[in-house]
Design a protein around this motif. Structure first.
Motif, PDB file in Angstrom:
ATOM      1  N   HIS A  98       0.845  -1.193   0.000  1.00  0.00           N
ATOM      2  CA  HIS A  98       0.000   0.000   0.000  1.00  0.00           C
ATOM      3  C   HIS A  98       0.881   1.243   0.000  1.00  0.00           C
ATOM      4  O   HIS A  98       2.095   1.167   0.188  1.00  0.00           O
ATOM      5  N   SER A  99       0.244   2.375  -0.206  1.00  0.00           N
ATOM      6  CA  SER A  99       0.899   3.672   0.007  1.00  0.00           C
ATOM      7  C   SER A  99       0.122   4.389   1.099  1.00  0.00           C
ATOM      8  O   SER A  99      -1.057   4.102   1.325  1.00  0.00           O
TER       9      SER A  99
ATOM     10  N   ARG B  35       5.114   3.103  -2.143  1.00  0.00           N
ATOM     11  CA  ARG B  35       4.422   1.842  -1.866  1.00  0.00           C
ATOM     12  C   ARG B  35       5.339   0.946  -1.039  1.00  0.00           C
ATOM     13  O   ARG B  35       6.535   0.828  -1.327  1.00  0.00           O
TER      14      ARG B  35
END
Length: 248
Positions: A134-135, A191
């Motif tokens: 994820h970011s 990310r």
């Protein structure tokens, strides 16, 4: 602490409140994985819960949160200078709730403690990770981590991740989505993930403290170059709540 004690502070599923305990797999950052195995405790400055055990727990976290906000503002000031913005205080002016926590309302600035329990080799299964890819959502994240490691960040080559070796007494800075939108990816959102692919790491518990720094909720995030923006303008509060809705 016993699970039943922590469950007394459980953040209800679907709640708009950002404060409380997150049990294992309550938050799914990567929909492609089967399970994300970690616990979290979150709070924002205007929603600091009263917790008696362990003694001094909340007071210590609040002190770290306030000190980290000062650091975050210095980093944001440096970003503006590095980008050559006409107003070197452009970013700090858009983060008033970081400088003045009592103004916190809907920006989603969040203090989080994370605990990743240890695994045995027999517990490892495809699709189970500590933290999915994820970011982060906002401007920047300040990350404090122990020496266990396991964090990986995506390199300049899409899909290629490299390990982030913990450096003693260092604070890791992640760039978030809103900073990337502001700068048209000149500052690219990072990310990252924590997998279970190294038995020297996953057999140990891991702890970290990310502090998520976001623009004020009413701030419109629009391209700073104003010519050929990569992203449409969006309100901070709308983007942050949209991302939370996707992961809980």
């Amino acid at each position: 602490m016993p699970l039943e004690y922590k469950m007394g502070y459980l953040r209800p599923q679907g709640s708009v409140s950002l404060t409380g305990y997150n049990k294992i797999d309550q938050e799914r950052l990567d929909p492609a994985v089967k399970m994300e195995v970690r616990e979290a405790f979150d709070f924002i400055p205007t929603q600091v819960p009263h917790i008696e055990r362990p003694p001094g727990f909340i007071d210590t976290l609040v002190k770290l949160d306030l000190a980290s906000r000062d650091l975050a503002l210095k980093v944001l000031h440096c970003f503006a200078i590095g980008l050559g913005l006409p107003d070197e205080h452009y970013f700090t002016k858009a983060h008033q709730a970081v400088a003045h926590p009592e103004l916190e309302s809907d920006s989603g600035n969040l203090f989080r403690t994370l605990y990743y329990p240890p695994f045995t080799p027999s517990q490892i299964d495809a699709g189970i990770v500590r933290c999915g890819t994820h970011s982060d959502y906002g401007s920047i994240t300040l990350l404090f981590q122990d020496d266990v490691g396991g964090l990986e960040v995506e390199s300049s080559v899409k899909g290629v991740f490299v390990p982030v070796t913990p450096v003693p007494k260092a604070v890791l800075i992640n760039i978030g989505d809103l900073m990337a939108r502001w700068t048209d990816d000149e500052f690219r959102s990072t990310r990252h993930r924590v997998l279970l692919n190294d038995p020297q790491r996953f057999t140990k518990a891991r702890q970290s403290i990310p502090i998520f720094i976001n623009p004020d909720g009413h701030t419109v995030i629009a391209s700073l170059n104003g010519k050929s923006p990569k992203y449409p303008p969006i309100l901070t509060r709308d983007y942050i709540m949209q991302r939370y809705a996707e992961t809980y």
